[in-house]
Design an enzyme around this catalytic site. Structure first.
Site, PDB file in Angstrom:
ATOM      1  N   LYS A  65       3.492  -3.797  -0.978  1.00  0.00           N
ATOM      2  CA  LYS A  65       4.952  -3.615  -1.557  1.00  0.00           C
ATOM      3  C   LYS A  65       4.702  -3.005  -3.023  1.00  0.00           C
ATOM      4  O   LYS A  65       3.657  -3.235  -3.674  1.00  0.00           O
ATOM      5  CB  LYS A  65       5.925  -4.605  -1.802  1.00  0.00           C
ATOM      6  CG  LYS A  65       7.381  -4.416  -1.824  1.00  0.00           C
ATOM      7  CD  LYS A  65       7.945  -4.225  -0.665  1.00  0.00           C
ATOM      8  CE  LYS A  65       9.170  -3.993  -0.474  1.00  0.00           C
ATOM      9  NZ  LYS A  65       9.695  -3.841   0.973  1.00  0.00           N
TER      10      LYS A  65
HETATM   11  N1  GLU Z   1      11.074  -1.466   2.677  1.00  0.00           N
HETATM   12  C1  GLU Z   1      11.273  -1.576   4.331  1.00  0.00           C
HETATM   13  C2  GLU Z   1      11.122  -3.169   4.465  1.00  0.00           C
HETATM   14  O1  GLU Z   1      10.960  -3.913   3.537  1.00  0.00           O
HETATM   15  C3  GLU Z   1      10.549  -0.676   4.972  1.00  0.00           C
HETATM   16  C4  GLU Z   1       8.894  -0.757   4.700  1.00  0.00           C
HETATM   17  C5  GLU Z   1       7.994   0.088   5.516  1.00  0.00           C
HETATM   18  O2  GLU Z   1       8.865   1.181   6.332  1.00  0.00           O
HETATM   19  O3  GLU Z   1       6.976   0.514   5.445  1.00  0.00           O
HETATM   20  O4  GLU Z   1      10.675  -3.691   5.527  1.00  0.00           O
END
Ligand code: GLU
Length: 451
Positions: free
Chosen positions: A138
């Site tokens: 993240k």
């Molecule tokens: N931000 C989204 C999540 O928390 C998607 C992450 C992604 O598609 O890699 O799942």
């Protein structure tokens, strides 16, 4: 003044269960604060609870309790007025045992390291549970995109990409959108990375997902998280003797996840009667049209002032009796005070970590079923995986195919969770973690630890 924001965390002496001795030992061994209000500690403690139940080997508990890499960058950007500002960005790579690091980029003024670490950790669990070949990561930029012009945002995003370009890659770490970031931002990242990268492979744009459809994005990606929330509900509601077409629901947060959950659940016949966001709280017992509200929010920036509903207080919002409550905003929004007020049968976590452990204990005591985020909101990363596969193989899938494949992943993840619940006689969150940890355990067993 609207206050759809987090309650101040209560002190540890006030309602939090103490950590077990085994958890405390792990926290000490990996040097984590034993503060029950710390988001990262909270996140890890949920995993350790599941780990204890399933007897996860000690070395794996240690590995998973801390991310592999924590990258923090500072970079200057010239503003429209000619002055420079310094920005702070993050990329946390939690685990890559199952595949490249994967997870979104959050653009928000409150982004901080513990937050990003927790979200990266949750991605490891989510990707494992939903059966995609990814680990967890993240990132984010501490920025309020609403305060910047489009040009300033483009420069901030491109400069951030340059700062982390050597730490991401289509086969190494693949970011995506999250709160505050969108497909335009992803396009700028893909373009900047393609320009800078000599090691991007055949299609450097595969370094990021959630791109616009015109530039390597997948059909169905924008709605995917909301679609996954509804797929999970459709799969799980029958065991609670609820039918989607008979359900009433409320939504907290009306951004991408909240609005798509609302629109898709409404299409299944459910009735949305209350919605909240950072601008206000609204209700209409006869139903709020999810599509009309979406138009209003896109035009005005929030739910406040929506003509076909009444403005209500925070208390009235949480106390509105519904079958399904969908938190789709930020983490830690359902703490004890909110949980005390919530009157529903099911909480479907569209956001990441919206419920604190203390909040969850209150919900459970009231007999409310919680569909945990690592299951319920895994639709986004699942369609991100489909986008990446399409990029790597130079294909483009039609929407029906994307939706069908997504549904298969969501149903399978729900079934795995149910099976673990039955086997370990636990709540759904613990069961989802057990199912996710099981896959990681199997991978570590065969690959071993270098050297
Ligand atoms: N931000 C989204 C999540 O928390 C998607 C992450 C992604 O598609 O890699 O799942």
């Amino acid at each position: 003044m609207a206050t759809a924001t987090k309650s101040k965390p209560k002190s540890s002496s006030n309602g939090h269960a103490a950590f077990t001795q085994a958890q405390t030992t792990i926290f000490d061994q990996v040097d984590l604060p034993k503060d029950p209000d710390n988001l990262y500690t909270q996140t890890v403690s949920v995993m350790l609870h599941a780990a204890e139940m399933m007897n996860l080997p000690h070395y794996l508990q240690l590995i998973l309790a801390q991310p592999k890499n924590e990258i923090m960058v500072h970079f200057p950007v010239k503003m429209d007025n000619g002055k420079h500002e310094l920005f702070k960005g993050y990329r946390v790579q939690h685990n890559n045992a199952l595949g490249p690091y994967k997870g979104g980029l959050r653009f928000h003024p409150d982004v901080h390291l513990d937050d990003v670490k927790s979200l990266a950790f949750l991605m490891t669990m989510k990707c494992s549970l939903v059966g995609v070949p990814y680990g967890g990561g993240k990132g984010g930029i501490k920025v309020d995109s609403r305060k910047h012009s489009k040009t300033e945002m483009e420069h901030i995003v491109r400069r951030f990409t340059a700062a982390i370009a050597h730490n991401i890659g289509p086969d190494y770490d693949i970011p995506a959108p999250d709160v505050g970031s969108n497909s335009q931002h992803m396009a700028w990242i893909a373009d900047t990375y393609s320009f800078l990268s000599e090691i991007g492979g055949d299609n450097p744009a595969a370094v990021i997902t959630g791109k616009p459809v015109e530039y390597g994005g997948s059909l169905g990606r924008e709605k995917a998280t909301g679609q996954g929330v509804v797929d999970t509900l459709v799969e799980m509601l029958p065991e609670l003797k609820l039918k989607p077409e008979k359900c009433t629901f409320s939504v907290l947060g009306y951004g991408n996840v909240g609005s798509w959950s609302g629109k898709i659940f409404q299409d299944k016949g459910a009735k949305m009667i209350a919605v909240a966001d950072h601008t206000g709280f609204i209700r209409n017992d006869k139903g709020i049209d999810a599509f009309d509200l979406d138009v209003h929010v896109k035009k005005t920036g929030g739910v406040k002032g929506f003509a076909k509903a009444t403005s209500i207080s925070k208390e009235e919002f949480y106390k509105t009796k519904v079958d399904v409550f969908i938190p789709a905003a930020l983490e830690q929004m359902i703490q004890e005070p909110e949980a005390e007020m919530i009157t529903c049968r099911v909480v479907a976590e569209g956001a990441n970590a919206p419920t604190t452990p203390a909040g969850e204990r209150v919900l459970m005591a009231k007999g409310i079923e919680v569909l945990p985020a690592i299951l319920c909101n895994a639709g986004g990363v699942t369609v991100s995986y489909f986008e990446w596969v399409q990029n790597k193989t130079f294909q483009s899938w039609d929407l029906e195919y994307v939706d069908r494949e997504l549904n298969k992943h969501m149903v399978r993840a729900a079934q795995k969770t149910r099976k673990a619940r039955q086997e370990f006689k636990c709540d759904l969150r613990t069961a989802a973690y057990i199912a996710a940890l099981q896959r990681l355990k199997e991978a570590y067993e065969v690959r071993g630890i270098f050297p």
